[in-house]
Design an enzyme around this catalytic site. Structure first.
Site, PDB file in Angstrom:
ATOM      1  N   LYS A   1      16.641 107.856  43.359  1.00 25.66           N
ATOM      2  CA  LYS A   1      15.874 108.877  42.629  1.00 25.66           C
ATOM      3  C   LYS A   1      15.659 110.094  43.527  1.00 25.66           C
ATOM      4  CE  LYS A   1      11.617 109.229  39.821  1.00 25.66           C
ATOM      5  NZ  LYS A   1      10.414 108.480  39.375  1.00 25.66           N
TER       6      LYS A   1
ATOM      7  N   SER B   1       9.580 108.541  34.511  1.00 28.81           N
ATOM      8  CA  SER B   1      10.301 109.647  35.125  1.00 28.81           C
ATOM      9  C   SER B   1      11.598 109.231  35.819  1.00 28.81           C
ATOM     10  CB  SER B   1       9.412 110.329  36.142  1.00 28.81           C
ATOM     11  OG  SER B   1       9.099 109.436  37.194  1.00 28.81           O
TER      12      SER B   1
ATOM     13  N   SER C   1       6.939 104.542  35.389  1.00 30.30           N
ATOM     14  CA  SER C   1       8.151 105.347  35.560  1.00 30.30           C
ATOM     15  C   SER C   1       9.404 104.567  35.952  1.00 30.30           C
ATOM     16  CB  SER C   1       7.905 106.451  36.584  1.00 30.30           C
ATOM     17  OG  SER C   1       7.251 107.529  35.964  1.00 30.30           O
TER      18      SER C   1
END
Ligand SMILES: [Mg+2]
Ligand SMILES: [Zn+2]
Lengths: 97, 500, 482
Positions: B79, B154, B178
């Site tokens: 990420k 996210s 997330s």
């Protein structure tokens, strides 16, 4: 408890160093008030005598030995800065103190 | 039924000489080149770097390394809020566009030391604030099952990368769901460990008392393999736990025996409305557990209805402070024409997107004089009550089973206008975040395409397992058994999903 | 109306650890800008703090020395505000649950001893430095100081005059030096304070409106700024005006305090517990260990010097000014063996005059060219009447220059007291014979003139004649011998 749901959005923005246009101030202000309204049920929870949770998993603060480790290469540090001079970060002049 | 273990299979193939190091990477590279840009999965792709690292490993004798390095030659995606020198770390924000981090995140360091090949940095909601991946400054990430729909957020890019076979595993971060919510939306397995299990050193902070990195993979055992590598104590994170992880990889294949006599808690009442496809998927899983010998217990989390408000007040308060450092002085974006300090701050910070601004404003307000006690402090107290709810539950049962999300993946743009509706997407994930508990999301069903209901493609349904603190191994054993019993087909028809 | 001032201090002390409070960067003073900076202390995204153990030890020492209650579970908190020298946009400090509360600092001022109660002592990180002389209307930011450990000592408003406030700061310096936790150097900024001051009519209990004078960084500034501010507030009140609560800065060039109101936005620090640092737990054993390593504080030492070693107030005060000087003195006394009060006083005076005139800083006593043992040897010669006190000074000067022992110097330069009394008698007789007029004056009653004869004899013997013997012989000869 929160009788007054009106938020002085510009004052909050000032604290957060965010610049809001009038339109943004209206939109964000309205959204913020809606969110707070949706959260109002929290007022009804009885929290008397309840300790706040600041860390979800309690443990004592660890400590390290007082030994010097290498700092960053200064060039590396300053090169990442949007504005620098020889050895320092540069900002618009701060008026006194 | 054989235990699913993609990463294990890749390692075995390498060790036996059936495959050469780089084969797995080639497969992922093919998918990345074909679809990553269309789907908006990555913010930066680094196949050259991954290949170079593969070549380095080959030079060091690949077959021997396959036994020694637990992720040898395994392509992974990271990420874009985790620092990895050599690639920019943007956090999905214009604020950090092009920022080259001067140090490496502990988790990235551990991944690489284990022989993993990092294929790129994945797309995400700006500073991890969002549940749909629509808040990225670099364009939205799309759901590989149906590109009209969101992958969740996210960590949407990480979940999508794994679902679309662009990596065998990925790292995400979970603050209020997330990892779990995008895992559910993309039909993959995602773990949010106990707070403190995986080092946050090098994870760009959103809400420090909630943030927790975690792995995503297509199956439970692969997920455990990633966790075993990145988890564990780190001196550079003062909130890092010292307790040993246990043998989580073995736990993932413990089989049905782990379920016999297991006390499973199910919610007697949902805090929000649940879509029928989700409800039936979860029911199916509950039944499967009962058939394997689990005892079902109806439980209540009396304060769960307040979890969303509690969560949003705390996470935004912490975020307002964590994001104060983006001031245009030391790194990141700086407004060109600012001739006094206030202007420098305000004009530079204009680079934040709307959702980030919204949350900074909410958090600043919640902490400000006159409101602190009624909002922030009250939320911290309710957080204690939520923790106690869980403690009570876990005196009666071993794991909780509940949906990961109230709905199937929704359409892009469907909820952007209404923050409150968007925040509802986290209703089932935030309670465990607030209590710091380990929670895992895994696919439990696939809702078939239903054109009459506007569903052009099949969509996955996720379920969530929550365990007491430090009991990740229990999660893996239950999830492993459930995965085998449910046998959900999560293979996306990539060709069909391609050009919607 | 007559007013009294009410003053409270917020004192910041930089702790003398090798590294910063939350990272391994060096705290060395005087490095080129931004040399001692890392991802943690420059607030790079994703970097995290790890507490320096030595900081806790040092702070505990101060807390115990001041008799504070040490909290067993203190917490770090974030103080949020924007400033270019504050890299994270917040300062990690302590707020609701500080490390220590209560306690007091004992101050001796103009012969009077009083105590300044403490509200709290907490840990925090220092900010960087902004200088305002950058090219083209800019300011420059140096982060070397960012993250240097501080303790903030907050006093109760127990002070009522400027000089006493300055003396309190001096006392704090003495304590932190005695504890070995800071050099307390105000010039280098390792000791500084903010002063809160208000006036109230004498006899009134409630406090008046206060102002806060920021960043006072010398003892003189503390005194002058407070003197000015008290006078300013008095004039305002006398004129029927009101004091505005505000932050002020002291401008030494003009000797005035100035309002910072114009640039100050309403501060709202939005404190909340620092999520990146768990509770700071202090164990009983740790407290006991800190207590065990506490040295004697300057005031206690001073009292002991007066009570046990019979020094005067002034002598004692001077000798406890720096720990190293007091240690030197005590080492001399110890090496002298069982010295009596007169010998101890001689040692004290020797140090106050001969030693202090030769070192720039009393702390240099620790590395003086004449070690305490060597000085004791010299004083032992005086005690045994083998060297006169006057010549002892000469010998000390030579010891300082060539680092030889007192014995060696006295022997080499023939400075021992004349032990041959016949020689002294001869010298006395010679002086009397050479001064018939003075002898006559003495005998006519002007006995004070004996000093003249003593001087002549001493001069002739280069100071080596034992003064007592000379006196005795002179008196005998002048009285008896017609
Ligand atoms: Mg302070
Ligand atoms: Zn540092």
């Amino acid at each position: 408890m929160h009788n007054n749901k009106h938020v002085d959005i510009q004052a909050v923005a000032q604290l957060a160093q965010l610049e809001l246009t009038e339109q943004q101030a209206r939109d964000f202000g309205a959204q913020l008030e809606r969110v707070l309204e949706a959260f109002a049920a929290l007022d009804a929870v009885n929290v008397e005598g309840v300790e706040p949770t600041t860390h979800p998993v309690p443990l004592p603060c660890p400590r390290r030995a007082d030994e010097v480790t290498p700092s960053m290469a200064r060039e590396r540090l300053l090169d990442a800065a949007p504005a620098r001079d020889e050895a320092s970060f540069v900002v618009p002049r701060v008026i006194s103190g | 039924m054989a235990v699913r273990d993609e990463i294990g299979a890749a390692l075995a193939a390498l060790a036996s000489g059936e495959a050469v190091l780089g084969d797995a990477l080639d497969g992922c590279a093919e998918q990345i080149e074909a679809r990553a840009a269309d789907l908006g999965v990555f913010i930066s792709v680094d196949l050259d770097g991954a290949r170079a690292r593969a070549a380095e490993l080959i030079e060091r004798d690949a077959t021997r390394l396959a036994d020694a390095l637990p992720l040898c030659g395994v392509p992974v995606a990271v990420k874009d809020n985790m620092t990895l020198p050599g690639l920019p770390t943007t956090c999905g924000s214009r604020m950090l566009e092009g920022w080259q981090p001067p140090y490496e995140a502990t988790i990235v360091e551990r991944l690489r030391a284990a022989g993993a090949l990092v294929v790129g940095k994945t797309n995400m909601d700006e500073f991890a604030m969002g549940s749909s991946n629509e808040n990225s400054a670099y364009g939205p990430c799309k759901n590989p099952w149906d590109p009209e729909r969101v992958p969740g957020g996210s960590s949407g890019g990480s979940a999508a990368a794994v679902a679309a076979r662009m990596a065998l595993g990925a790292l995400g971060s979970d603050t209020g769901g997330s990892i779990r919510q995008p895992a559910a939306f993309c039909g993959v397995v995602g773990l949010k460990p106990t707070y403190g299990r995986i080092s946050r050193y090098g994870l760009v902070a959103f809400a420090s008392s909630l943030d927790q990195p975690g792995p995503l993979a297509r199956d439970v055992k692969s997920c455990a393999r990633l966790y075993a590598v990145v988890g564990g104590h780190d001196r550079r994170d003062s909130t890092s736990l010292t307790h040993p992880l246990g043998d989580v990889v073995a736990a993932a294949s413990a089989g049905e025996g782990a379920i016999d006599g297991l006390r499973v808690g199910v919610l007697s009442q949902s805090p929000v409305q649940v879509a029928p496809e989700v409800a039936s998927g979860v029911t199916r899983a509950t039944r499967a557990l009962a058939e394997m010998g689990a005892e079902l217990h109806e439980i209540t989390l009396p304060h769960a209805e307040h979890a969303l408000a509690t969560y949003y007040l705390i996470c935004t308060a912490e975020a307002s402070s964590n994001l104060a450092r983006y001031d245009g002085v030391r790194y990141g974006h700086r407004a060109a024409q600012a001739n006094d300090l206030g202007a420098l701050y305000r004009q530079s910070r204009a680079a934040f997107g709307d959702e980030v601004k919204r949350r900074i404003l909410l958090g600043t307000f919640a902490l400000s004089a006159g409101y602190h006690d009624d909002y922030y402090l009250r939320a911290q107290k309710v957080r204690t009550l939520i923790r106690r709810d869980f403690e009570k539950c876990f005196s009666q049962c071993d794991v909780l089973l509940l949906p990961t999300t109230p709905t199937l993946p929704f359409r892009r743009g469907e909820k952007t206008a209404d923050p409150v509706a968007m925040y509802q997407a986290d209703a089932f994930t935030v309670p465990a975040s607030l209590a710091g508990l380990p929670a895992l999301s895994m696919p439990c069903a696939v809702a078939p395409a239903a054109p009459e209901q506007g569903r052009a493609a099949p969509l996955p349904v996720g379920l969530q397992l929550i365990a007491p603190a430090l009991e990740e191994a229990r999660l893996f054993s239950v999830a492993g058994a459930l995965e085998a019993a449910l046998d959900v087909d999560v293979d996306i028809d990539i060709a069909a999903g391609g050009d919607a | 109306m007559s007013y009294e001032a009410v003053i409270g201090l917020e004192i910041h002390v930089q702790l003398g650890t090798r590294t910063k409070i939350f990272c391994g960067c060096s705290t060395a003073f005087g490095a080129p800008p931004n040399e001692h900076v890392c991802p943690v202390c420059s607030g790079q995204p994703g970097a995290m703090p790890v507490l320096n153990a030595e900081v806790v030890r040092y702070a505990l020492r101060m807390a115990l020395a001041c008799g504070c209650d040490v909290r067993r579970d203190s917490r770090f908190a974030r103080k949020n505000y924007f400033y270019p020298d504050l890299p994270k946009g917040y300062q990690v400090s302590q707020h609701e649950k500080p490390l220590a509360e209560g306690g007091a600092i004992e101050v001796l001022h103009e012969g009077e001893r009083f105590s300044v109660r403490l509200n709290r002592i907490h840990l925090e990180e220092d900010a960087g430095k902004t200088t305002h002389d950058g090219p083209g209307h800019t300011s420059l930011v140096d982060l070397n100081r960012a993250g240097v450990p501080l303790i903030e000592i907050v006093t109760e408003p127990d002070l009522s005059d400027a000089a006493a406030a300055a003396e309190t700061m001096r006392t704090v310096r003495g304590i932190v030096r005695a504890l070995g936790i800071s050099d307390g150097n105000m010039q280098e900024g390792s000791l500084r304070c903010d002063a809160n001051v208000s006036l109230r009519p004498v006899g009134q209990r409630t406090l008046g409106t206060k102002t806060e004078i920021k960043n006072l960084n010398s003892f003189r500034f503390v005194q002058r700024a407070l003197e000015f501010e008290i006078a300013r507030q008095r004039a305002l009140l006398d004129g029927g005006g009101q004091v505005v609560q505000e932050t002020r800065l002291y401008d030494d060039a003009r000797g005035v305090t100035l309002s910072m109101r114009s640039k100050e936005e309403a501060h709202d620090y939005r404190y909340f517990p620092e999520p990146d640092l768990p509770v700071l737990v202090i164990a009983e054993a740790e407290l006991a260990a800190a207590r065990a390593e506490l040295p004697e504080l300057p005031l206690a030492r001073r009292q002991r010097f007066i009570d046990v070693l019979s020094l005067t107030d002034d002598e004692a005060s001077e000798l406890v000014r720096e720990r190293e000087l007091g240690d030197y003195f005590e080492a001399v006394v110890a090496a002298l063996g069982d010295a009596d009060a007169r010998e101890i006083k001689r040692a004290a005076n020797f140090i106050r005059t001969e030693l202090l005139s030769r070192i720039d800083d009393a702390r240099d006593a620790a590395s003086a060219r004449v070690a305490p043992q060597r000085l004791a040897e010299l004083l032992a010669l005086v005690r045994a009447d083998r060297v006169s006190s006057k010549l002892a000074k000469t010998i000390f000067a030579k010891m300082w220059d060539n680092r030889r022992s007192a014995e060696e110097i006295a022997r080499a330069e023939d400075l021992f007291v004349e032990q041959d009394s016949a020689a002294v008698v001869a010298e006395v007789e010679r002086v009397l014979a050479a001064s018939p007029e003075e002898v006559a004056q003495y005998r006519s009653g002007k006995t004070k003139i004996i000093g003249y004869f003593v001087g002549q004899v001493m001069k002739a013997t280069r100071g080596k004649a034992p003064p007592q013997l000379v006196n005795q012989l002179l008196r005998e000869k002048l009285a008896g011998d017609d």
